[in-house]
Scaffold this motif. Structure first.
Motif, PDB file in Angstrom:
ATOM      1  N   SER A 114     -17.365 -17.276  -0.828  1.00  0.00           N
ATOM      2  CA  SER A 114     -16.471 -16.758  -1.875  1.00  0.00           C
ATOM      3  C   SER A 114     -16.497 -15.235  -1.899  1.00  0.00           C
ATOM      4  CB  SER A 114     -16.871 -17.325  -3.232  1.00  0.00           C
ATOM      5  OG  SER A 114     -16.721 -18.724  -3.273  1.00  0.00           O
ATOM      6  N   PHE A 115     -17.701 -14.656  -1.862  1.00  0.00           N
ATOM      7  CA  PHE A 115     -17.789 -13.195  -1.828  1.00  0.00           C
ATOM      8  C   PHE A 115     -17.196 -12.648  -0.524  1.00  0.00           C
ATOM      9  CE2 PHE A 115     -21.311 -13.803  -4.993  1.00  0.00           C
ATOM     10  CZ  PHE A 115     -20.762 -13.021  -6.004  1.00  0.00           C
ATOM     11  N   ALA A 116     -17.476 -13.344   0.590  1.00  0.00           N
ATOM     12  CA  ALA A 116     -16.938 -12.888   1.873  1.00  0.00           C
ATOM     13  C   ALA A 116     -15.418 -12.980   1.903  1.00  0.00           C
ATOM     14  CB  ALA A 116     -17.541 -13.716   3.006  1.00  0.00           C
ATOM     15  N   ALA A 117     -14.861 -14.022   1.281  1.00  0.00           N
ATOM     16  CA  ALA A 117     -13.404 -14.162   1.230  1.00  0.00           C
ATOM     17  C   ALA A 117     -12.782 -13.041   0.409  1.00  0.00           C
ATOM     18  CB  ALA A 117     -13.027 -15.517   0.642  1.00  0.00           C
ATOM     19  N   LEU A 118     -13.441 -12.659  -0.682  1.00  0.00           N
ATOM     20  CA  LEU A 118     -12.941 -11.533  -1.472  1.00  0.00           C
ATOM     21  C   LEU A 118     -12.960 -10.255  -0.642  1.00  0.00           C
ATOM     22  CD1 LEU A 118     -12.013 -10.143  -4.055  1.00  0.00           C
ATOM     23  CD2 LEU A 118     -14.411 -10.053  -4.785  1.00  0.00           C
ATOM     24  N   ASP A 119     -14.048 -10.050   0.118  1.00  0.00           N
ATOM     25  CA  ASP A 119     -14.110  -8.876   0.994  1.00  0.00           C
ATOM     26  C   ASP A 119     -12.963  -8.897   2.012  1.00  0.00           C
ATOM     27  OD1 ASP A 119     -16.428  -8.242  -0.362  1.00  0.00           O
ATOM     28  OD2 ASP A 119     -17.770  -8.951   1.226  1.00  0.00           O
ATOM     29  N   GLU A 120     -12.687 -10.066   2.570  1.00  0.00           N
ATOM     30  CA  GLU A 120     -11.600 -10.216   3.528  1.00  0.00           C
ATOM     31  C   GLU A 120     -10.259  -9.859   2.893  1.00  0.00           C
ATOM     32  OE1 GLU A 120      -9.034 -11.453   6.688  1.00  0.00           O
ATOM     33  OE2 GLU A 120     -11.145 -10.845   6.650  1.00  0.00           O
ATOM     34  N   LEU A 121     -10.030 -10.340   1.679  1.00  0.00           N
ATOM     35  CA  LEU A 121      -8.756 -10.073   1.013  1.00  0.00           C
ATOM     36  C   LEU A 121      -8.599  -8.589   0.680  1.00  0.00           C
ATOM     37  CD1 LEU A 121      -8.560 -13.177  -1.335  1.00  0.00           C
ATOM     38  CD2 LEU A 121      -7.216 -12.729   0.724  1.00  0.00           C
ATOM     39  N   ARG A 122      -9.676  -7.959   0.265  1.00  0.00           N
ATOM     40  CA  ARG A 122      -9.605  -6.518  -0.004  1.00  0.00           C
ATOM     41  C   ARG A 122      -9.327  -5.755   1.288  1.00  0.00           C
ATOM     42  NH1 ARG A 122     -14.505  -5.673  -4.455  1.00  0.00           N
ATOM     43  NH2 ARG A 122     -13.135  -5.595  -6.285  1.00  0.00           N
ATOM     44  N   GLY A 123      -9.926  -6.237   2.389  1.00  0.00           N
ATOM     45  CA  GLY A 123      -9.662  -5.608   3.671  1.00  0.00           C
ATOM     46  C   GLY A 123      -8.212  -5.737   4.093  1.00  0.00           C
ATOM     47  N   ARG A 124      -7.574  -6.816   3.665  1.00  0.00           N
ATOM     48  CA  ARG A 124      -6.145  -7.000   3.961  1.00  0.00           C
ATOM     49  C   ARG A 124      -5.255  -6.170   3.047  1.00  0.00           C
ATOM     50  NH1 ARG A 124      -5.639 -13.642   4.157  1.00  0.00           N
ATOM     51  NH2 ARG A 124      -7.253 -14.029   5.765  1.00  0.00           N
ATOM     52  N   GLY A 125      -5.833  -5.612   1.990  1.00  0.00           N
ATOM     53  CA  GLY A 125      -5.042  -4.853   1.034  1.00  0.00           C
ATOM     54  C   GLY A 125      -4.236  -5.732   0.099  1.00  0.00           C
TER      55      GLY A 125
END
Length: 401
Positions: A89-100
């Motif tokens: 869940s935390f990693a997915a949030l990081d991924e989404l922030r990386g996508r902007g």
């Protein structure tokens, strides 16, 4: 994140985890969750039942998309059951922030307390309390093997137990809950898929069998004079396997308590806990009824008294079809996959408990051996990464709908 969690609560002899609710290991895991939340600038809070929440956006806005799982474990459990969902869940949030990604709805990550029920004997305590499926007085009467009550354990861990109870206002603010979990079986391994979607959770429950006989000397009491509850228990264990095999279900006596528990003493009490699960309610009823009938016959034959208590039960959970289908469309549209596999599961989860209150769904990550609730539980790194990407795609799609 995985390296930080790995040593917490790990037993040096078994290699398994003993992260029991409100224990020192659980408190360490909870501190890790808070650090992950605050390190990402998320709003951290603990609800009235001890569940931890990390919010991006306004928690009061409603229609929130929530993901997460749990961090506690069964005795000598594996590293992935529960923690994979929280870490992902935390990693997915990081991924989404990386996508902007710009989120159109509040997003939250949750760690539900005491999902496994290893300490107090009842699974999903945190989510059951929130959903009103566990009464306040019943929760206050829960005790561990040392006689410590749930409220006492919470208080010793630094949490206020006086407020526990239903939390309908919080649940009403959730538009969808998606829990990622390592698969507890080999369906994905056999199909060659990295990620799948849950269709339903089998009905399941826990029953306590108390066989009461007569304590006596193991060396001087004639066999014909004995009222040995261990015999009745042993025969019941075999009956459980037989009934489950005939019905295509599962039944397990995995926990036992013996009094006086002396190697040279005939027991006065043998207490065993049955866990049984089946694809449908009728089959489960048939299995448990057959086991109970056999147990009473064996007890009568040996002059043993028998009490049977159903300690917990969860009916079949059909995850909301509309949400499940939407997730399938999101995943199929985000990859070259023509169709995401949909799987049933015999394992219980917080998502199943919440399904009566909010739309819920589950994603499974491939488990190459199918082993779970064991130190041998495992998922390959590339499959875990695929799970993170899938969860990120789902969260992005749901927050934009």
């Amino acid at each position: 994140m995985w390296r930080e969690l790995k040593p917490i609560g790990r037993h040096p002899d078994s290699g398994g985890y003993r992260r029991f609710a409100w224990s020192e290991a659980d408190i360490e895991c909870r501190a890790w969750f808070r650090a992950q939340a605050e390190g990402r600038g998320l709003a951290y809070e603990v609800d009235r039942n001890g569940n931890q929440w990390a919010w991006l956006g306004d928690p009061e806005a409603g229609d929130a998309v929530v993901t997460g799982s749990h961090l506690d474990s069964v005795p000598d459990g594996g590293a992935f059951d529960g923690p994979l969902g929280v870490v992902s869940s935390f990693a997915a949030l990081d991924e989404l922030r990386g996508r902007g990604v710009e989120f159109g709805k509040p997003l939250a990550i949750v760690n539900f307390g005491d999902e496994e029920g290893a300490r107090f004997g009842l699974a999903c305590v945190g989510s059951r309390l929130s959903a009103g499926q566990l009464g306040i007085e019943q929760a206050r009467r829960l005790t561990d093997a040392d006689g410590i009550s749930l409220p006492q354990a919470m208080e010793r861990a630094g949490y206020d137990p006086t407020a526990i109870g239903p939390d309908p206002e919080r649940l009403a603010r959730i538009g969808a809950f998606v829990e990622l979990h390592v698969e507890q079986g080999r369906a994905l391994d056999l199909s060659g898929d990295q990620v799948g979607i849950a269709s339903a959770i089998w009905p399941h429950g826990r029953w306590r069998f108390d066989f009461r006989g007569e304590a006596n000397h193991a060396g001087t009491t004639r066999l014909v004079d004995r009222r040995d509850p261990m015999l009745s228990y042993a025969e019941t264990v075999l009956a459980a396997r037989r009934e489950a095999r005939l019905a295509g279900a599962v039944a397990t006596f995995g926990k036992i308590s013996v009094e006086p528990n002396g190697v040279n003493a005939i027991p006065s009490l043998v207490r065993g806990w049955l866990d049984s699960r089946a694809a449908d309610q009728a089959t489960l009823d048939t299995v448990v009824t057959g086991i109970e009938k056999a147990a009473r016959e064996y007890a009568d034959a040996h002059g043993v008294e028998l009490d049977i208590v159903r300690e917990s039960f969860t009916p079949v959970v059909e995850f909301e079809h509309a949400l499940r289908d939407e997730i399938a469309r999101i995943l199929e549209g985000a990859s070259d996959c023509l169709k995401v596999p949909v799987l049933g599961t015999g394992a219980g989860h917080d998502a199943g408990i919440l399904s009566g209150s909010v739309p819920t769904a589950m994603l499974f990550v491939r488990n190459p051996t199918g082993v779970s609730h064991s130190p041998a539980e495992y998922a390959a790194e590339d499959d875990c990464v695929a799970g993170v990407i899938a969860l990120a795609d789902v969260l992005e799609g749901l927050t934009r709908r």
